[in-house]
Design a protein around this motif. Structure first.
Motif, mmCIF file in Angstrom:
data_model
loop_
_atom_site.group_PDB
_atom_site.id
_atom_site.type_symbol
_atom_site.label_atom_id
_atom_site.label_comp_id
_atom_site.label_asym_id
_atom_site.label_seq_id
_atom_site.Cartn_x
_atom_site.Cartn_y
_atom_site.Cartn_z
ATOM 1 N N ILE A 133 0.722 9.713 1.945
ATOM 2 C CA ILE A 133 -0.048 10.965 2.132
ATOM 3 C C ILE A 133 -0.551 11.610 1.024
ATOM 4 C CG2 ILE A 133 -0.160 13.498 2.753
ATOM 5 C CD1 ILE A 133 0.605 11.547 4.943
ATOM 6 N N ALA A 134 0.589 11.130 0.023
ATOM 7 C CA ALA A 134 -0.840 12.090 -1.505
ATOM 8 C C ALA A 134 -2.272 10.456 -1.594
ATOM 9 C CB ALA A 134 0.303 11.597 -2.670
ATOM 10 N N ALA A 135 -1.662 9.519 -1.213
ATOM 11 C CA ALA A 135 -2.937 8.529 -2.035
ATOM 12 C C ALA A 135 -4.146 8.611 -0.671
ATOM 13 C CB ALA A 135 -2.231 7.208 -1.299
ATOM 14 N N TRP A 136 -3.130 9.082 0.998
ATOM 15 C CA TRP A 136 -4.221 8.857 1.787
ATOM 16 C C TRP A 136 -5.751 10.385 1.485
ATOM 17 C CZ3 TRP A 136 -4.082 13.245 5.974
ATOM 18 C CH2 TRP A 136 -5.222 13.340 6.618
ATOM 19 N N PRO A 152 -5.491 13.862 -8.490
ATOM 20 C CA PRO A 152 -4.226 13.043 -8.754
ATOM 21 C C PRO A 152 -3.338 13.588 -8.325
ATOM 22 C CG PRO A 152 -5.849 12.278 -10.183
ATOM 23 C CD PRO A 152 -6.557 13.294 -9.383
ATOM 24 N N TYR A 153 -3.291 14.970 -9.526
ATOM 25 C CA TYR A 153 -2.054 15.601 -9.915
ATOM 26 C C TYR A 153 -1.793 16.052 -8.661
ATOM 27 C CZ TYR A 153 -3.793 13.891 -14.948
ATOM 28 O OH TYR A 153 -4.037 13.426 -16.013
ATOM 29 N N PRO A 209 -6.328 6.385 -8.129
ATOM 30 C CA PRO A 209 -7.008 6.552 -9.218
ATOM 31 C C PRO A 209 -5.514 6.692 -10.377
ATOM 32 C CG PRO A 209 -7.351 9.087 -7.591
ATOM 33 C CD PRO A 209 -6.188 7.298 -7.244
ATOM 34 N N GLY A 210 -6.202 6.004 -11.739
ATOM 35 C CA GLY A 210 -4.951 5.618 -13.287
ATOM 36 C C GLY A 210 -4.471 6.984 -12.980
ATOM 37 N N ALA A 211 -4.544 8.042 -13.521
ATOM 38 C CA ALA A 211 -3.779 9.228 -13.694
ATOM 39 C C ALA A 211 -2.169 9.077 -12.220
ATOM 40 C CB ALA A 211 -4.046 10.649 -13.119
ATOM 41 N N PHE A 212 -2.687 8.695 -10.775
ATOM 42 C CA PHE A 212 -1.849 8.442 -9.609
ATOM 43 C C PHE A 212 -1.702 7.033 -9.961
ATOM 44 C CE2 PHE A 212 -0.508 7.542 -5.772
ATOM 45 C CZ PHE A 212 0.279 9.086 -4.842
ATOM 46 N N ALA A 290 3.506 2.248 -5.170
ATOM 47 C CA ALA A 290 2.056 1.868 -5.075
ATOM 48 C C ALA A 290 1.139 1.449 -6.083
ATOM 49 C CB ALA A 290 1.620 3.234 -4.509
ATOM 50 N N GLY A 291 1.421 2.344 -7.734
ATOM 51 C CA GLY A 291 1.254 2.077 -8.708
ATOM 52 C C GLY A 291 1.139 0.815 -9.361
#
Length: 380
Positions: A133-136, A152-153, A209-212, A290-291
């Motif tokens: 859900i977060a990535a979506w 991403p935060y 994203p890199g932060a995620f 995921a990362g």
């Protein structure tokens, strides 16, 4: 007043664990450190204690946790014989450490739930749904996102909120509505798996994203950040269980919830809190996974069957399925053992057809050895 409450909680922990004998648990009360209880009869640990006169719960717990050492030694010998790369820093830190970090964090969550006498099958679905859900919500439409392209935060906060919400619902249904925990979490697994597929229409969001993806992909020198974070979670959770009043109460609740309630422990509140914490840990584990691959696959979690590995790691490490017994040291040793087994299998280039059979055989052997050494507590 705080000192009185602390004494009450500690007394409740001892009384509750001792009262566990009424449930067929032949054990003395666990020590305040939250280590596994000492069996009165059965098992090599008990026989050593009887012969040497050593009744220290900490000493006996150490012997039980050392039960896996022979298995680990055998795995290390086999690994070294299979490949010269086995004992290299890159293999042990990245090949094993990074691979088991996400699993380890999820094992912490399941272990806490097992300690209160519960279980949560839906952790594997939370492991997949929360990062999905977060990535979506973060990635663009071209990367199978929703198009919202949130920060991403903010996505990480949403991920944690999803984990907490799932745990809260599970806790309320099991603790307050008094529904069967196995059925509730099984149904939640199916529900979350359906949502995970339905939201993205079977696609896998990528270009995170890199932060995620930082938690699962970044390194500090040669050490993965995910390994550092997983290690910190194990240590902090272990200290919490050993020294904090609520941590000691978790053992009391797992030993005998009615005795814990009579001792003044807020049983329902702590149980619900543990379900929430367990799901949040699973969501963090999913974020690490995921990362690591910079994507959230539709198979993440539920189709990978991670929950069986999570249970195996916890139980191999001495966390009781009956509640009230186990430690983070033991759970970590179970994670390390399974990680080493998988690494040896990969280095030996074992056929995919045989990997599950070998892993299962090692798990059964480790459990049998822990039973011989640790007695009933290791076999719960």
């Amino acid at each position: 007043m705080s000192e009185i409450q602390d004494r009450t909680a500690a007394t409740g922990a001892t009384n509750a664990a001792g009262a566990g004998a009424g449930r067929g648990s032949d054990a003395l009360p666990p020590d305040a450190g939250g280590t596994a209880a000492v069996p009165v009869e059965g098992g090599l640990v008990a026989r050593i204690a009887a012969r040497t006169g050593q009744r220290s719960p900490a000493a006996v717990s150490w012997i039980r946790q050392a039960a896996l050492l022979p298995v680990l030694v055998v795995i290390l010998i086999v690994g070294a014989s299979q490949s010269a790369a086995f004992f290299t820093v890159s293999n042990l830190v990245s090949g094993v450490g990074q691979q088991v970090s996400a699993l380890g964090v999820t094992v912490v969550g399941e272990s806490l739930i097992l300690l209160i006498g519960g279980m949560d099958l839906s952790l594997e679905a939370t492991y997949g749904l929360a990062p999905m859900i977060a990535a979506w919500l973060i990635v663009p439409k071209l990367a199978f996102g929703s198009g919202a392209e949130l920060s991403p935060y903010l996505g990480i906060l949403i991920l944690l909120a999803i984990g907490a919400a799932v745990g809260l619902v599970n806790g309320l249904l099991i603790v307050k509505a008094r529904l069967n925990g196995f059925i509730v979490t099984l149904g939640m697994t199916v529900l979350l798996a359906g949502v995970q597929n339905g939201v993205v229409h079977g696609q896998s969001p990528y270009e995170l994203p890199g932060a995620f993806s930082y938690l699962g992909s970044a390194f500090v020198g040669q050490v993965p950040v995910s390994l550092l974070v997983a290690g910190a979670i194990f240590v902090l959770t272990g200290l919490f269980l050993r020294y904090h009043r609520t941590g000691r109460s978790i053992y009391a609740i797992g030993g005998n919830p009615e005795a814990a309630r009579a001792a003044g422990i807020k049983v329902d509140r702590i149980k619900i809190g543990v379900y929430i914490a367990g799901s949040v840990f699973a969501a963090v584990g999913g974020l690490m996974e995921a990362g690591k691959v910079s994507s959230v696959t539709v198979q993440q979690g539920y189709q990978e069957g991670i929950i069986f590995t999570v249970f195996a790691a916890a139980v191999i490490g001495g966390v009781s399925l009956r509640g009230g017994r186990g430690s983070m040291v033991g759970a970590a040793s179970g994670v390390i053992l399974l990680g080493l087994v998988q690494n040896v299998i990969d280095l030996a280039q074992v056929s995919n057809y045989w990997q599950l059979a070998i892993s299962g055989a090692v798990i059964l052997f480790a459990l049998a050895l822990a039973r011989v050494v640790g007695g009933e507590a290791s076999a719960d």
